[in-house]
Design an enzyme around this catalytic site. Sequence first.
Site, PDB file in Angstrom:
ATOM      1  N   SER A   6       0.641  -1.126   0.239  1.00 23.00           N
ATOM      2  CA  SER A   6       0.013  -0.147  -0.096  1.00 23.00           C
ATOM      3  C   SER A   6       0.954   0.936  -0.113  1.00 23.00           C
ATOM      4  O   SER A   6       1.477   1.377   0.598  1.00 23.00           O
ATOM      5  CB  SER A   6      -0.881  -0.091   0.846  1.00 23.00           C
ATOM      6  OG  SER A   6      -1.431   1.263   0.959  1.00 23.00           O
ATOM      7  N   HIS A  31      -1.270  -1.065  -4.192  1.00 26.03           N
ATOM      8  CA  HIS A  31      -2.604  -1.191  -3.980  1.00 26.03           C
ATOM      9  C   HIS A  31      -2.514   0.258  -3.506  1.00 26.03           C
ATOM     10  O   HIS A  31      -2.129   0.852  -2.762  1.00 26.03           O
ATOM     11  CB  HIS A  31      -2.235  -1.814  -2.210  1.00 26.03           C
ATOM     12  CG  HIS A  31      -3.682  -1.862  -2.160  1.00 26.03           C
ATOM     13  ND1 HIS A  31      -4.861  -2.343  -1.702  1.00 26.03           N
ATOM     14  CD2 HIS A  31      -4.283  -1.149  -0.848  1.00 26.03           C
ATOM     15  CE1 HIS A  31      -6.291  -2.261  -1.414  1.00 26.03           C
ATOM     16  NE2 HIS A  31      -5.363  -0.963  -0.010  1.00 26.03           N
ATOM     17  N   ASP A  33      -4.774   3.915  -1.770  1.00 26.48           N
ATOM     18  CA  ASP A  33      -5.651   4.128  -1.079  1.00 26.48           C
ATOM     19  C   ASP A  33      -6.561   5.427  -1.150  1.00 26.48           C
ATOM     20  O   ASP A  33      -5.556   6.344  -0.767  1.00 26.48           O
ATOM     21  CB  ASP A  33      -5.720   3.741   0.379  1.00 26.48           C
ATOM     22  CG  ASP A  33      -5.242   2.295   0.880  1.00 26.48           C
ATOM     23  OD1 ASP A  33      -6.373   1.361   0.819  1.00 26.48           O
ATOM     24  OD2 ASP A  33      -3.882   2.413   1.280  1.00 26.48           O
ATOM     25  N   MET A  35      -9.428   7.776   0.504  1.00 28.75           N
ATOM     26  CA  MET A  35     -10.149   8.804   0.479  1.00 28.75           C
ATOM     27  C   MET A  35     -10.769   9.336   0.814  1.00 28.75           C
ATOM     28  O   MET A  35      -9.759  11.273   0.568  1.00 28.75           O
ATOM     29  CB  MET A  35      -9.291   7.981   2.492  1.00 28.75           C
ATOM     30  CG  MET A  35      -8.586   6.902   2.589  1.00 28.75           C
ATOM     31  SD  MET A  35      -7.604   7.218   4.336  1.00 28.75           S
ATOM     32  CE  MET A  35      -6.273   5.833   4.042  1.00 28.75           C
ATOM     33  N   HIS A  64      -8.605   0.628  -4.128  1.00 27.86           N
ATOM     34  CA  HIS A  64      -9.256   0.703  -3.100  1.00 27.86           C
ATOM     35  C   HIS A  64     -10.182   2.182  -2.590  1.00 27.86           C
ATOM     36  O   HIS A  64      -9.150   3.492  -2.080  1.00 27.86           O
ATOM     37  CB  HIS A  64      -8.322   0.955  -1.681  1.00 27.86           C
ATOM     38  CG  HIS A  64      -9.561  -0.026  -0.466  1.00 27.86           C
ATOM     39  ND1 HIS A  64      -9.043  -0.040   0.501  1.00 27.86           N
ATOM     40  CD2 HIS A  64     -10.698  -0.075  -0.476  1.00 27.86           C
ATOM     41  CE1 HIS A  64      -9.294  -0.587   1.509  1.00 27.86           C
ATOM     42  NE2 HIS A  64     -10.893   0.044   1.318  1.00 27.86           N
ATOM     43  N   MET A  66     -12.245   4.326  -0.558  1.00 25.93           N
ATOM     44  CA  MET A  66     -12.889   4.561   0.780  1.00 25.93           C
ATOM     45  C   MET A  66     -13.424   5.561   0.568  1.00 25.93           C
ATOM     46  O   MET A  66     -13.428   6.702   1.316  1.00 25.93           O
ATOM     47  CB  MET A  66     -11.783   4.221   1.968  1.00 25.93           C
ATOM     48  CG  MET A  66     -11.229   2.822   2.407  1.00 25.93           C
ATOM     49  SD  MET A  66      -9.524   3.370   3.479  1.00 25.93           S
ATOM     50  CE  MET A  66      -8.899   3.058   1.732  1.00 25.93           C
ATOM     51  N   MET A 135     -11.045  -6.004   5.196  1.00 33.02           N
ATOM     52  CA  MET A 135     -10.963  -4.574   6.431  1.00 33.02           C
ATOM     53  C   MET A 135      -9.945  -6.095   7.461  1.00 33.02           C
ATOM     54  O   MET A 135     -11.362  -6.329   8.177  1.00 33.02           O
ATOM     55  CB  MET A 135     -11.686  -4.078   6.309  1.00 33.02           C
ATOM     56  CG  MET A 135     -12.160  -2.498   5.149  1.00 33.02           C
ATOM     57  SD  MET A 135     -10.467  -2.254   4.639  1.00 33.02           S
ATOM     58  CE  MET A 135      -8.857  -1.775   5.684  1.00 33.02           C
ATOM     59  N   ASP A 173      -6.611  -6.300   4.293  1.00 31.25           N
ATOM     60  CA  ASP A 173      -6.105  -5.455   4.100  1.00 31.25           C
ATOM     61  C   ASP A 173      -5.769  -4.697   5.599  1.00 31.25           C
ATOM     62  O   ASP A 173      -7.089  -4.481   5.855  1.00 31.25           O
ATOM     63  CB  ASP A 173      -7.120  -4.741   3.150  1.00 31.25           C
ATOM     64  CG  ASP A 173      -6.052  -3.248   3.096  1.00 31.25           C
ATOM     65  OD1 ASP A 173      -5.291  -2.861   3.691  1.00 31.25           O
ATOM     66  OD2 ASP A 173      -6.820  -2.222   2.378  1.00 31.25           O
TER      67      ASP A 173
HETATM   68  C1  DX5 Z   1      -6.458   1.104   5.758  1.00 31.69           C
HETATM   69  C2  DX5 Z   1      -5.602   1.566   4.410  1.00 31.69           C
HETATM   70  C3  DX5 Z   1      -5.339   0.334   4.112  1.00 31.69           C
HETATM   71  C4  DX5 Z   1      -3.685   1.170   4.513  1.00 31.69           C
HETATM   72  C5  DX5 Z   1      -2.756  -0.732   4.872  1.00 31.69           C
HETATM   73  O1  DX5 Z   1      -7.437   2.540   5.574  1.00 31.69           O
HETATM   74  O2  DX5 Z   1      -6.699   1.098   3.937  1.00 31.69           O
HETATM   75  O3  DX5 Z   1      -4.588  -0.223   2.557  1.00 31.69           O
HETATM   76  O4  DX5 Z   1      -2.689   1.226   4.105  1.00 31.69           O
HETATM   77  O5  DX5 Z   1      -1.790  -0.041   6.084  1.00 31.69           O
HETATM   78  P1  DX5 Z   1      -1.298  -1.125   7.358  1.00 31.69           P
HETATM   79  O6  DX5 Z   1      -0.727  -2.088   6.467  1.00 31.69           O
HETATM   80  O7  DX5 Z   1       0.847  -0.079   7.598  1.00 31.69           O
HETATM   81  O8  DX5 Z   1      -2.042  -1.736   8.346  1.00 31.69           O
HETATM   82 ZN    ZN Z   2      -6.816  -0.666   1.314  1.00 28.06          ZN
END
Ligand code: DX5
Ligand code: ZN
Length: 221
Positions: A6, A31, A33, A35, A64, A66, A135, A173
């Site tokens: 990620s 990956h 993320d 948000m 991903h 969110m 998750m 994840d």
């Molecule tokens: C959390 C993200 C993850 C995050 C994982 O909201 O969706 O992808 O980057 O990070 P680690 O591996 O540090 O938990």
């Molecule tokens: Zn993620």
Amino acid sequence: MLIAPSLLSADFGHLADDIAMLNDSQADWLHLDVMDGVFVPNISFGFPVMEAMARAARKPLDVHLMTERPEKFTARVAALGARVMNVHQEACPHLHRVVGAIREAGMLAGVTLNPATSVGTLEEIVCDVDVVMLMSVNPGFGGQAFIEGTVEKVARLKDLLLRRGSRALIEVDGGVNRETGARLARAGADVLVAGSSVFRAEDPRAEIAALKALSPNNQDV
Ligand code: DX5
Ligand code: ZN
């Protein structure tokens, strides 16, 4: 086992260097993320940054989302050239339509569940999705502690997929490292996302290789 580091844990001041490192590693997917500050209590990065990442990446992208109403972004995620678009079940009242649109746009359709959402909520749709992502932390931040119940949840999801004849990949994840990853592999996970365990490692490439070596038949790695 597929490994999806990620970029949330990368050094945003030197993204090109971190992506070059991943290009040169055994990582399978990158990956990303996204948000929105509404669906989750944090904001990460958006399309201008992902476009720059996509230009540098030599590996498939696993996006991903969110965000509320992630379906609004389907065409733009496809335009990045993403392999996988992951949307949250909790953000999509019309999940069947969203999954269809993602596939129609040429991507693998991923559905993500928050820790408190039961795998049973996917009973009617597992045969129409390519990836189910669990998750193992509450989404919004990297570096959180792994929620232990996820290992059993993976096993329950595996049972559901087998019972319904679904070939969806199981992705996990949050809080994944060599130790939690080994247990997830044994329970049936196919794809591991790892942020802080990779980027905080002294040798991130070696950490990716160690995760990559995890498989149900190779439990001690
Ligand atoms: C959390 C993200 C993850 C995050 C994982 O909201 O969706 O992808 O980057 O990070 P680690 O591996 O540090 O938990
Ligand atoms: Zn993620």
